[in-house]
Design an enzyme around this catalytic site. Structure first.
Site, short mmCIF file in Angstrom:
data_model
loop_
_atom_site.label_atom_id
_atom_site.label_comp_id
_atom_site.label_asym_id
_atom_site.label_seq_id
_atom_site.Cartn_x
_atom_site.Cartn_y
_atom_site.Cartn_z
CG HIS A 104 -2.00 -1.07 1.14
ND1 HIS A 104 -2.65 -1.56 2.24
CD2 HIS A 104 -2.51 -1.75 0.07
CE1 HIS A 104 -3.51 -2.49 1.86
NE2 HIS A 104 -3.45 -2.62 0.56
CG HIS B 263 -9.71 -7.33 -3.48
ND1 HIS B 263 -10.29 -6.10 -3.60
CD2 HIS B 263 -8.60 -7.15 -2.70
CE1 HIS B 263 -9.56 -5.22 -2.93
NE2 HIS B 263 -8.53 -5.82 -2.40
CD GLU C 295 -5.26 -3.32 -2.68
OE1 GLU C 295 -6.03 -3.87 -1.88
OE2 GLU C 295 -4.42 -2.46 -2.34
CG ASP D 29 -2.73 -7.30 -3.56
OD1 ASP D 29 -3.64 -6.59 -4.02
OD2 ASP D 29 -2.71 -7.69 -2.38
CG HIS E 215 -9.22 -3.93 2.05
ND1 HIS E 215 -8.27 -2.95 1.93
CD2 HIS E 215 -8.89 -4.88 1.18
CE1 HIS E 215 -7.38 -3.32 1.03
NE2 HIS E 215 -7.73 -4.49 0.57
CG ASP F 30 -7.04 -8.44 0.66
OD1 ASP F 30 -6.02 -9.07 0.35
OD2 ASP F 30 -7.40 -7.40 0.07
CE1 TYR G 252 -3.18 -9.03 4.72
CE2 TYR G 252 -5.34 -9.00 5.73
CZ TYR G 252 -4.54 -9.08 4.61
OH TYR G 252 -5.12 -9.20 3.38
CG HIS H 267 -2.24 -11.33 1.06
ND1 HIS H 267 -1.37 -11.12 0.02
CD2 HIS H 267 -3.20 -10.40 0.94
CE1 HIS H 267 -1.79 -10.09 -0.71
NE2 HIS H 267 -2.90 -9.63 -0.17
#
Ligand code: FEO
Length: 393
Positions: free
Chosen positions: A24, A80, A82, A84, A146, A165, A193, A226
């Site tokens: 991030h 998701h 994002e 990654d 998130h 996540d 986390y 993750h």
């Protein structure tokens, strides 16, 4: 690392990123690296759940090819947007000619705004299902856990939850499962986390766990996007999330300070002495020499925060200012807080610290303590008493 079978005909086909050291932007330090978990489900139809960060695309593709040719993939589930987790999508969509992307409506919008591609996309909502053959993919929207697009995928036949996540950790290891790693390290990374990513979203976390519990679905394995997969004790991480999201704390105080010529540090040490003598657990950090990601992890279960700074240009020092800015975003609840600091002529740091704490939403700010230049013997006694009194509060 090669593909790993996590359930019959369900393989981890992700990658381990051993050397990533921040996330991030630079807000989150990942000293233990991370993994990007992607899961391949081989049934009459074949689905890939989530992908990996773009630079690792080839490594993940090699893992998928150990199990099936890419041309056979029918669905790529995008839990998701994002980068990654979606970074490998552009390449995969070129190599998987019949694959359809599956995600929420927000996911469709978000992916378009990342890659500007008009992929074949199936929008799903909570409780929508895709039958693969023996197995059924069931979807559960999880907005703001998130990102607005976030979604969980559940396979009832395997009691397997893939919540992206949620329940993850930035933890690179050669192991894939919770029963293979040191529990202290695993829970430390899970807490870090949570503190740095999910803490401000705690009310949504509670609501989502409640919603899942009401569905009364068995969960025998949680495979996040993750870190380690929870196969031995998925209840352990659910209980931990319930505790963190409820802002449960212990008799612990985190003292964080920044000092210019040492006076604020002297105060911090004396205040901590008072706290410790009064029987509390204390963590003391000089912010200029500490990792704020670790500090937020320690704050997650601490009832008290005491924050100090010397005054510089009528304000707090820059490292503590940056720390406070991030703390404001984490929105901790049910905490007891106080501030302290030293100054030369006109003060300012203590007032500014209190202002930021009010913006954070912390209600209980106890009286502060400050000294001009250095505290003398009597001043040091006051610092000690301040610690003892704070412990009582
Ligand atoms: Fe929200 Fe792991 O990305």
């Amino acid at each position: 690392m090669s593909a790993v079978e996590i359930k019959k005909d369900i393989h981890w086909v992700g990658v381990v990123d051993w050397n990533v050291r921040d996330f991030h932007g630079h807000t989150y330090t990942t000293k233990r690296g991370t993994t990007y978990n992607s899961y391949l489900i081989k049934d009459e139809l074949i689905a890939l759940v989530d992908t990996v960060r773009a630079p690792f695309t080839e490594e993940s593709i090699a893992n998928i090819r150990q199990i099936v040719p890419l041309e056979k993939i029918d669905y790529i589930i995008a839990n998701h947007v994002e980068a990654d987790h979606s970074g490998a999508l552009p390449k995969l969509m070129k190599l998987c000619p019949k694959a359809k992307v599956v995600g929420t409506a927000k996911c469709k919008e978000g992916l378009y705004r990342h890659y500007y591609e008009n992929w074949d996309f199936q929008v799903v909502k909570s409780q929508d299902k895709i039958k693969l053959g023996q197995r059924t993919l069931t979807f559960l929207e999880a907005p703001m856990l998130h990102w607005p697009d976030s979604m969980f995928t559940y396979i009832p036949e395997d009691a397997l939850l893939m919540p992206n996540d949620a329940f993850g950790q930035h933890y690179a290891t050669s192991f894939r499962f919770d029963d293979e790693v040191e529990q202290v390290v695993l829970m430390e990374e899970a807490a870090k986390y949570y503190a740095n990513i999910l803490w401000p979203l705690s009310s949504l976390v509670l609501r989502k766990i409640e919603e899942v519990q009401k569905l009364n679905i068995p969960i025998k394995m949680i495979a996040p996007s993750h870190g380690i997969i929870w196969r031995k004790d998925p209840g352990k991480i659910i209980q931990a999330y319930l505790s963190w999201a409820s802002n449960e704390t212990k008799k612990k105080v985190v003292v964080v300070f920044e000092t210019m010529w040492g006076a604020t540090e002297k105060m911090a040490r004396k205040i901590s002495e008072g706290l410790i003598d009064a029987g509390l657990e204390v963590k003391l950090y000089d912010i200029a020499r500490s990792d704020r990601t670790d500090i937020f992890k320690e704050m997650l279960n601490a009832k008290g925060f005491i924050i100090g700074s010397s005054t510089h240009d009528n304000d707090m020092l820059p490292n503590i200012a940056s720390f406070m800015e991030l703390l404001k975003g984490l929105k901790p609840k049910n905490r007891v807080v106080a501030v302290f600091g030293s100054y030369g002529w006109a003060g300012g740091a203590v007032k500014e610290l209190e202002e930021v704490l009010k913006e954070t939403g912390i209600q209980e700010i106890k009286p502060s303590i400050s000294f001009q230049y250095l505290p003398d013997e009597e001043g040091m006694k006051k610092c000690y008493d301040f610690g003892v009194e704070f412990a009582r509060l």
